[in-house]
Design a protein around this motif. Structure first.
Motif, PDB file in Angstrom:
ATOM      1  N   THR A  34       0.744   1.141   2.839  1.00 45.04           N
ATOM      2  CA  THR A  34       1.043   2.041   1.726  1.00 45.04           C
ATOM      3  C   THR A  34       0.164   1.651   0.546  1.00 45.04           C
ATOM      4  N   TYR A  35      -0.480   2.652  -0.029  1.00 43.51           N
ATOM      5  CA  TYR A  35      -1.367   2.443  -1.164  1.00 43.51           C
ATOM      6  C   TYR A  35      -0.887   3.284  -2.338  1.00 43.51           C
ATOM      7  N   LEU A  36      -0.887   2.698  -3.522  1.00 45.99           N
ATOM      8  CA  LEU A  36      -0.629   3.415  -4.763  1.00 45.99           C
ATOM      9  C   LEU A  36      -1.982   3.539  -5.445  1.00 45.99           C
ATOM     10  N   ILE A  96      -0.232   6.899  -0.745  1.00 49.11           N
ATOM     11  CA  ILE A  96      -0.836   7.211   0.550  1.00 49.11           C
ATOM     12  C   ILE A  96      -0.240   6.252   1.574  1.00 49.11           C
ATOM     13  N   ILE A  97       0.325   6.803   2.638  1.00 49.57           N
ATOM     14  CA  ILE A  97       0.902   5.996   3.710  1.00 49.57           C
ATOM     15  C   ILE A  97       0.123   6.302   4.985  1.00 49.57           C
ATOM     16  N   PRO A 138      -1.989  -1.318  -5.842  1.00 47.00           N
ATOM     17  CA  PRO A 138      -1.470  -2.265  -4.852  1.00 47.00           C
ATOM     18  C   PRO A 138      -1.444  -1.684  -3.437  1.00 47.00           C
ATOM     19  N   GLU A 139      -1.609  -2.571  -2.474  1.00 49.30           N
ATOM     20  CA  GLU A 139      -1.469  -2.230  -1.048  1.00 49.30           C
ATOM     21  C   GLU A 139      -0.292  -3.038  -0.513  1.00 49.30           C
ATOM     22  N   SER A 140       0.603  -2.378   0.176  1.00 46.14           N
ATOM     23  CA  SER A 140       1.663  -3.098   0.874  1.00 46.14           C
ATOM     24  C   SER A 140       1.661  -2.619   2.316  1.00 46.14           C
ATOM     25  N   GLY A 141       2.139  -3.472   3.196  1.00 43.57           N
ATOM     26  CA  GLY A 141       2.125  -3.094   4.594  1.00 43.57           C
ATOM     27  C   GLY A 141       3.180  -3.804   5.402  1.00 43.57           C
TER      28      GLY A 141
END
Length: 131
Positions: A117-119, A47-48, A67-70
């Motif tokens: 961005t979420y996985l 999900i972005i 994980p969350e990345s941004g």
């Protein structure tokens, strides 16, 4: 225009100009989904989204099942990850928060605009509040 109505309109215009935060968003976080897709041959989806964080807000302690990345587009925030020293994340910088780690974010006077961005495992919520 009648005098009282004109006076109210002028007063509102002056107040908005003098206090620009009144004209800004009223939500602490505005989320705009950009893309969602299945990760091939897994039980996960990506999900972005765009998150616009208002000035001087705490997002609230929470976790993500993956994980969350941004990447910070504008402004910045203090990233508060349990077990780590607070980190200031500014425009042009990225971050990563591992799955199921409690974290929070606190913006300053300029707020922040972030591509996140979420996985996420299929069927799980993107985030859950934490104590």
């Amino acid at each position: 225009m009648k005098r009282p109505t004109r006076l109210i309109c002028i007063s509102a215009a002056i107040l908005t100009a003098a206090c620009p935060t009144l004209a800004q968003q009223t939500e602490p976080i505005k989320r705009t989904p950009l893309q969602r897709f299945e990760v091939p041959q897994t039980s996960y989806e990506t999900i972005i989204g765009l998150a616009e964080l208002a000035p001087d807000v705490n997002v609230g302690r929470h976790t993500h099942p993956g994980p969350e990345s941004g990447y910070v587009i504008e402004g910045g925030f203090e990233l508060l990850v349990d077990g780590e020293a607070p980190r200031q994340i500014s425009a042009g910088e990225s971050y990563l928060v591992p799955a199921m780690i409690v974290h929070d974010a606190k913006t300053g006077p300029n707020g922040a605009k972030v591509i996140a961005t979420y996985l996420v495992p299929d069927g799980k919520p993107t985030s859950s509040p934490a104590n």
